[in-house]
Design a protein around this motif. Structure first.
Motif, PDB file in Angstrom:
ATOM      1  N   ASN A  37       0.834  -1.198   0.000  1.00 58.60           N
ATOM      2  CA  ASN A  37       0.000   0.000   0.000  1.00 58.60           C
ATOM      3  C   ASN A  37       0.874   1.255   0.000  1.00 58.60           C
ATOM      4  O   ASN A  37       0.634   2.188  -0.766  1.00 58.60           O
ATOM      5  CB  ASN A  37      -0.937  -0.014   1.200  1.00 58.60           C
ATOM      6  CG  ASN A  37      -1.858   1.176   1.234  1.00 58.60           C
ATOM      7  OD1 ASN A  37      -2.323   1.657   0.197  1.00 58.60           O
ATOM      8  ND2 ASN A  37      -2.130   1.666   2.424  1.00 58.60           N
ATOM      9  N   ALA A  40       2.413   1.619  -3.458  1.00 62.26           N
ATOM     10  CA  ALA A  40       1.436   2.089  -4.448  1.00 62.26           C
ATOM     11  C   ALA A  40       1.148   3.579  -4.280  1.00 62.26           C
ATOM     12  O   ALA A  40       1.050   4.317  -5.263  1.00 62.26           O
ATOM     13  CB  ALA A  40       0.143   1.285  -4.346  1.00 62.26           C
ATOM     14  N   ARG A  41       1.030   4.029  -3.045  1.00 63.30           N
ATOM     15  CA  ARG A  41       0.772   5.457  -2.797  1.00 63.30           C
ATOM     16  C   ARG A  41       1.953   6.310  -3.238  1.00 63.30           C
ATOM     17  O   ARG A  41       1.777   7.389  -3.793  1.00 63.30           O
ATOM     18  CB  ARG A  41       0.452   5.693  -1.327  1.00 63.30           C
ATOM     19  CG  ARG A  41      -0.907   5.177  -0.928  1.00 63.30           C
ATOM     20  CD  ARG A  41      -1.102   5.296   0.576  1.00 63.30           C
ATOM     21  NE  ARG A  41      -2.394   4.807   0.956  1.00 63.30           N
ATOM     22  CZ  ARG A  41      -3.393   5.588   1.369  1.00 63.30           C
ATOM     23  NH1 ARG A  41      -3.222   6.897   1.445  1.00 63.30           N
ATOM     24  NH2 ARG A  41      -4.545   5.059   1.713  1.00 63.30           N
ATOM     25  N   ALA A  43       4.173   5.509  -5.601  1.00 65.69           N
ATOM     26  CA  ALA A  43       4.219   5.459  -7.065  1.00 65.69           C
ATOM     27  C   ALA A  43       3.146   6.359  -7.678  1.00 65.69           C
ATOM     28  O   ALA A  43       3.405   7.039  -8.679  1.00 65.69           O
ATOM     29  CB  ALA A  43       4.048   4.024  -7.554  1.00 65.69           C
ATOM     30  N   ALA A  44       1.966   6.391  -7.087  1.00 70.67           N
ATOM     31  CA  ALA A  44       0.882   7.228  -7.605  1.00 70.67           C
ATOM     32  C   ALA A  44       1.229   8.710  -7.530  1.00 70.67           C
ATOM     33  O   ALA A  44       0.685   9.520  -8.281  1.00 70.67           O
ATOM     34  CB  ALA A  44      -0.411   6.954  -6.833  1.00 70.67           C
ATOM     35  N   SER A  45       2.163   9.061  -6.641  1.00 68.13           N
ATOM     36  CA  SER A  45       2.579  10.454  -6.487  1.00 68.13           C
ATOM     37  C   SER A  45       3.928  10.729  -7.150  1.00 68.13           C
ATOM     38  O   SER A  45       4.536  11.768  -6.916  1.00 68.13           O
ATOM     39  CB  SER A  45       2.668  10.806  -4.994  1.00 68.13           C
ATOM     40  OG  SER A  45       1.401  10.688  -4.387  1.00 68.13           O
TER      41      SER A  45
END
Length: 68
Positions: A37, A40-41, A43-45
């Motif tokens: 998690n 992923a957070r 990478a999303a930023s």
């Protein structure tokens, strides 16, 4: 099984969080739901999460995301 944990938070062009302990490391078979998690957070930023085993043992988790 760590007896010491160091946490370093730094803010510059990126926000970085480094957590290093002197434990036995993270077993390859361990569930990593929370770490996935965080990865992923990041990478999303536009950032990243890395997990390393320092030469002296233990675990280092480095999380970094760029500031807008």
């Amino acid at each position: 099984q760590a007896s010491e944990v160091d946490v370093l938070v730094a803010v510059g062009d990126n926000v970085t969080v480094d957590v290093t302990d002197d434990g036995v490391g993270i077993p390859a078979t361990a569930q990593r739901r929370g770490l996935r998690n965080l990865e992923a957070r990041a990478a999303a930023s536009g950032g990243a999460l890395t997990i390393n085993s320092p030469s002296r043992g233990g675990t280092n988790i480095h999380w970094s995301v760029p500031l807008p």
